[in-house]
Design a protein around this motif. Structure first.
Motif, short mmCIF file in Angstrom:
data_model
loop_
_atom_site.label_atom_id
_atom_site.label_comp_id
_atom_site.label_asym_id
_atom_site.label_seq_id
_atom_site.Cartn_x
_atom_site.Cartn_y
_atom_site.Cartn_z
N MET A 129 0.82 -1.22 0.00
CA MET A 129 0.00 0.00 0.00
C MET A 129 0.85 1.27 0.00
SD MET A 129 -2.96 -1.12 2.72
CE MET A 129 -3.94 -2.62 2.48
N GLY A 130 2.17 1.10 0.00
CA GLY A 130 3.05 2.27 -0.16
C GLY A 130 3.55 2.90 1.12
N ALA A 131 3.47 2.18 2.25
CA ALA A 131 4.04 2.72 3.50
C ALA A 131 5.52 2.96 3.31
CB ALA A 131 3.80 1.74 4.65
N GLU A 132 6.02 4.03 3.94
CA GLU A 132 7.44 4.35 3.79
C GLU A 132 8.26 3.68 4.88
OE1 GLU A 132 8.35 8.46 2.77
OE2 GLU A 132 9.93 8.36 4.29
N ARG A 133 7.72 3.71 6.09
CA ARG A 133 8.45 3.14 7.21
C ARG A 133 7.57 2.09 7.87
NH1 ARG A 133 11.42 6.50 11.92
NH2 ARG A 133 12.92 4.86 12.43
N ILE A 134 8.11 0.90 8.09
CA ILE A 134 7.32 -0.17 8.71
C ILE A 134 8.12 -0.76 9.87
CG2 ILE A 134 6.11 -2.35 8.36
CD1 ILE A 134 5.96 -1.62 5.35
N ILE A 135 7.62 -0.49 11.07
CA ILE A 135 8.30 -0.95 12.28
C ILE A 135 7.58 -2.20 12.78
CG2 ILE A 135 8.95 -0.32 14.64
CD1 ILE A 135 8.40 2.67 13.71
N VAL A 136 8.31 -3.28 12.97
CA VAL A 136 7.65 -4.50 13.43
C VAL A 136 8.22 -4.88 14.80
CG1 VAL A 136 9.18 -6.05 12.13
CG2 VAL A 136 6.94 -6.86 12.84
N MET A 137 7.32 -5.30 15.71
CA MET A 137 7.75 -5.70 17.05
C MET A 137 7.94 -7.22 17.03
SD MET A 137 5.32 -3.17 19.28
CE MET A 137 6.54 -3.01 20.56
#
Ligand code: ZN
Length: 336
Positions: free
Chosen positions: A180-188
């Motif tokens: 969907m074009g997210a720039e930053r994806i932080i995963v826990m």
């Protein structure tokens, strides 16, 4: 499933057309869902031996006389809830709230009866190659659910997204946010293999801290602001608190982990300006688009299956997921 940690492979009668709107599918692949682990771990009581499984893809073996668009021989994928796809809720895009919805159960088997076949099943243009089966199977629930988490969290082009939960749904939430074009994806996540797959799917940052430390770490990574969109993919009170705690004012939490003991504080949400939306993913709405993304090679959600077993070894499939040795188990009904 006979009870907690008691899954047996048994011969059962073959499903037959019970309603004229039914179809019978010969499954090419099926799998174990993270939600199957709730009863497996005793969180939901099992009162009688229950056929398990609600994720499926395969070839139409037979259709009832009322089925008009789905044909014998087609390769199809459907959702865990059957829907007519014509009622007001379906037309509004919420097929999992269909006025005639019916649970599709017993998919951990070679043959499956699917009610409301015309409204539930989506056929591929032709028979897909076998290497695409895992990715197409994933669309039946886990990928559709990750996609809904991202959609419900309002992920937009250039967004900063955080994902709570590194199970298969969380990992596919990462993939969805990337698509969907997210720039930053932080995963826990605290698990090396899951962190690797998260990065492959598009995660830019990994946070290993939990609780207040996890919230603090994500605040730090976002210059004190918080994330625009947060995907809650677990369903525990801790995960929901985490998700709400890391959402920026005006941001959204999409929650798809089936809530177990989660209670919300309306005043807290009020003063935080946090928007909350979730539920059983309306997979049927997304299927045509997601099938196209898989067939055109734009995404490969089947990578979440890191264990493949013949169906007769289903009990080991549950054990491996319960002990977190496997992210998600694919089962081959033909036992090859
Ligand atoms: Zn409907």
């Amino acid at each position: 499933m006979y009870g907690p940690r008691d899954v047996r492979f048994e011969e059962r009668p073959e499903p037959v057309i019970a309603e004229p709107t039914d179809a019978i599918i010969r499954l090419t692949a099926t799998c174990i869902c993270g939600s199957d682990l709730w009863p497996y771990r005793g969180a939901n009581p099992i009162t009688e031996p229950t056929p398990m499984g609600h994720e499926y893809c395969g070839v139409v073996e037979d259709v009832g006389r009322g089925v008009t668009s789905i044909k014998k021989g087609q390769f199809v994928i459907g959702s865990f809830f059957a829907s007519d796809n014509t009622c007001p809720h379906c037309r509004f895009g919420y097929q999992t709230s269909c006025q005639h919805r019916a649970l599709v159960g017993g998919a951990q088997a070679p043959l499956l009866r699917v009610p409301l076949a015309d409204g539930t099943l989506v056929a591929t243009p032709e028979m897909p190659s076998a290497d695409l089966f895992p990715s197409l199977l994933a669309l039946s629930d886990v990928m559709g659910t990750g996609w809904f988490a991202a959609d419900a969290a309002n992920v937009k082009l250039g967004a900063t997204v955080a994902v709570v939960g590194d199970g298969a749904v969380g990992l596919l939430g990462v993939l969805s946010a990337r698509q969907m074009g997210a720039e930053r994806i932080i995963v826990m996540s605290r698990h090396t293999t899951r962190q690797q797959l998260a990065r492959e799917f598009g995660a830019t940052d990994i946070v290993t801290e939990r609780g207040d430390d996890g919230v603090a770490r994500i605040k730090e990574l976002t210059k004190g602001v918080g994330a625009d969109s947060v995907l809650e993919c677990v369903g525990t009170p801790e995960a929901m608190a985490q998700a709400i705690g890391i959402t920026r004012p005006g941001g959204s939490v999409g929650y798809v982990g089936v809530p177990h003991g989660v209670e919300l504080d309306a005043a807290d949400l009020f003063f935080r300006h946090v928007r909350l939306f979730g539920g059983p993913a309306p997979v049927r709405r997304y299927l045509p688009d997601l099938i196209d993304r898989v067939l055109s090679g734009r995404m490969n959600p089947g990578k979440v299956f890191d264990l493949t077993l013949p169906l007769r070894e289903v009990a080991e499939g549950y054990r491996a997921m319960d002990e977190r040795r496997a992210i998600k188990t694919l089962l081959r009904p033909e036992g090859d």
